[in-house]
Design a protein around this motif. Structure first.
Motif, PDB file in Angstrom:
ATOM      1  N   SER A  86       1.086  -1.140   0.082  1.00  0.00           N
ATOM      2  CA  SER A  86       0.139   0.144   0.006  1.00  0.00           C
ATOM      3  C   SER A  86       0.833   1.180  -0.017  1.00  0.00           C
ATOM      4  O   SER A  86       2.216   1.021   0.187  1.00  0.00           O
ATOM      5  CB  SER A  86      -0.905  -0.119   1.271  1.00  0.00           C
ATOM      6  OG  SER A  86      -0.085   0.343   2.476  1.00  0.00           O
ATOM      7  N   ASP A 113      -0.857   8.659  -2.303  1.00  0.00           N
ATOM      8  CA  ASP A 113      -1.999   7.894  -2.275  1.00  0.00           C
ATOM      9  C   ASP A 113      -2.777   7.747  -3.575  1.00  0.00           C
ATOM     10  O   ASP A 113      -3.398   6.815  -3.848  1.00  0.00           O
ATOM     11  CB  ASP A 113      -2.932   8.443  -1.273  1.00  0.00           C
ATOM     12  CG  ASP A 113      -2.668   8.533   0.105  1.00  0.00           C
ATOM     13  OD1 ASP A 113      -1.692   7.443   0.545  1.00  0.00           O
ATOM     14  OD2 ASP A 113      -2.866   9.061   1.113  1.00  0.00           O
ATOM     15  N   SER A 114      -2.751   8.848  -4.499  1.00  0.00           N
ATOM     16  CA  SER A 114      -3.555   8.760  -5.678  1.00  0.00           C
ATOM     17  C   SER A 114      -2.739   7.689  -6.653  1.00  0.00           C
ATOM     18  O   SER A 114      -3.593   7.013  -7.499  1.00  0.00           O
ATOM     19  CB  SER A 114      -3.408  10.253  -6.536  1.00  0.00           C
ATOM     20  OG  SER A 114      -2.063  10.444  -6.883  1.00  0.00           O
ATOM     21  N   LYS A 117      -3.971   4.379  -5.302  1.00  0.00           N
ATOM     22  CA  LYS A 117      -5.338   4.042  -5.726  1.00  0.00           C
ATOM     23  C   LYS A 117      -5.430   3.583  -7.269  1.00  0.00           C
ATOM     24  O   LYS A 117      -6.384   2.741  -7.518  1.00  0.00           O
ATOM     25  CB  LYS A 117      -6.387   5.156  -5.197  1.00  0.00           C
ATOM     26  CG  LYS A 117      -6.399   5.561  -3.899  1.00  0.00           C
ATOM     27  CD  LYS A 117      -7.022   6.732  -3.397  1.00  0.00           C
ATOM     28  CE  LYS A 117      -7.193   7.015  -1.855  1.00  0.00           C
ATOM     29  NZ  LYS A 117      -7.821   8.293  -1.589  1.00  0.00           N
ATOM     30  N   ARG A 121      -4.483  -0.035  -4.838  1.00  0.00           N
ATOM     31  CA  ARG A 121      -4.268  -0.388  -3.476  1.00  0.00           C
ATOM     32  C   ARG A 121      -4.807   0.681  -2.534  1.00  0.00           C
ATOM     33  O   ARG A 121      -5.327   1.735  -3.019  1.00  0.00           O
ATOM     34  CB  ARG A 121      -2.587  -0.510  -3.484  1.00  0.00           C
ATOM     35  CG  ARG A 121      -1.899  -0.568  -4.684  1.00  0.00           C
ATOM     36  CD  ARG A 121      -1.734  -2.316  -4.332  1.00  0.00           C
ATOM     37  NE  ARG A 121      -0.919  -2.555  -5.713  1.00  0.00           N
ATOM     38  CZ  ARG A 121       0.245  -1.951  -6.074  1.00  0.00           C
ATOM     39  NH1 ARG A 121       0.750  -1.192  -5.166  1.00  0.00           N
ATOM     40  NH2 ARG A 121       0.792  -2.705  -7.367  1.00  0.00           N
ATOM     41  N   GLU A 122      -4.402   0.682  -1.287  1.00  0.00           N
ATOM     42  CA  GLU A 122      -4.898   1.421  -0.294  1.00  0.00           C
ATOM     43  C   GLU A 122      -4.235   2.799  -0.289  1.00  0.00           C
ATOM     44  O   GLU A 122      -2.700   2.513  -0.099  1.00  0.00           O
ATOM     45  CB  GLU A 122      -4.803   0.715   1.046  1.00  0.00           C
ATOM     46  CG  GLU A 122      -5.683   1.518   2.003  1.00  0.00           C
ATOM     47  CD  GLU A 122      -5.633   0.947   3.651  1.00  0.00           C
ATOM     48  OE1 GLU A 122      -6.445   1.445   4.446  1.00  0.00           O
ATOM     49  OE2 GLU A 122      -5.303  -0.565   3.560  1.00  0.00           O
ATOM     50  N   GLY A 123      -4.810   3.913  -0.232  1.00  0.00           N
ATOM     51  CA  GLY A 123      -4.068   5.174  -0.123  1.00  0.00           C
ATOM     52  C   GLY A 123      -3.884   5.527   1.301  1.00  0.00           C
ATOM     53  O   GLY A 123      -4.755   6.312   1.846  1.00  0.00           O
TER      54      GLY A 123
END
Length: 158
Positions: A86, A113-114, A117, A121-123
């Motif tokens: 992640s 995070d972007s 995602k 995956r998890e941001g």
């Protein structure tokens, strides 16, 4: 243009005078992304997937301080190459093996995070604030990429 012009560029007279003091590296390729300190790059998350398709061998990221922009780029490439990670996992990995100060701003965390995602995956980069010891968090990670990296690092120490 010659390979040397990629090492020394600019003033023709200076390039000629200093050419004997430069080192030509075989298979050397350079990609420069202009982006402001403490900001995110102006490339869409898919950029890292496409860039990765053209990379092979050793890869180096660098910026003025070696933390924010280079750390962001390294984490984005790590996400592309580590499907078990992640955003938080990749940040822990980088901060454990490079520097706890890597990734300098909220904007860089949001960008990471972007990318995570985009890759499905998890941001979860915001959780990095809660970690006191990245080396310990990395040492205790059961993610396959972390396990393989720790094994490789042990071999390199010998």
């Amino acid at each position: 243009s010659s390979r040397l012009s990629r090492v020394l560029d600019g003033d023709d007279e200076l390039v000629k005078l200093l050419k004997d003091f430069s080192v030509e590296i075989p298979e050397y390729r350079l990609l420069k992304i202009e982006w402001e300190d403490r900001k995110a790059p102006a490339v869409v998350p898919e950029f890292w997937v496409e860039l990765n398709k053209h990379l092979h061998g050793d890869v180096m990221t660098c910026c003025q301080g070696g933390h924010g922009r280079s750390g962001t780029a390294a984490v984005c490439l790590m996400l592309v190459n580590s499907p078990d990670y992640s955003a938080l996992d990749a940040i822990i990995h980088l901060r454990a093996v490079h520097c706890p100060r890597a990734i300098e701003s909220a904007v860089q965390h949001e960008y990471i995070d972007s990318v995570a995602k985009f890759l499905g995956r998890e941001g979860d980069s915001i959780k990095a604030k809660k970690i006191d010891n990245y080396a310990s968090a990395f040492a205790n990670s059961d993610r396959p990429t972390a396990v393989r990296t720790r094994e490789w690092l042990k071999k390199e120490e010998k």
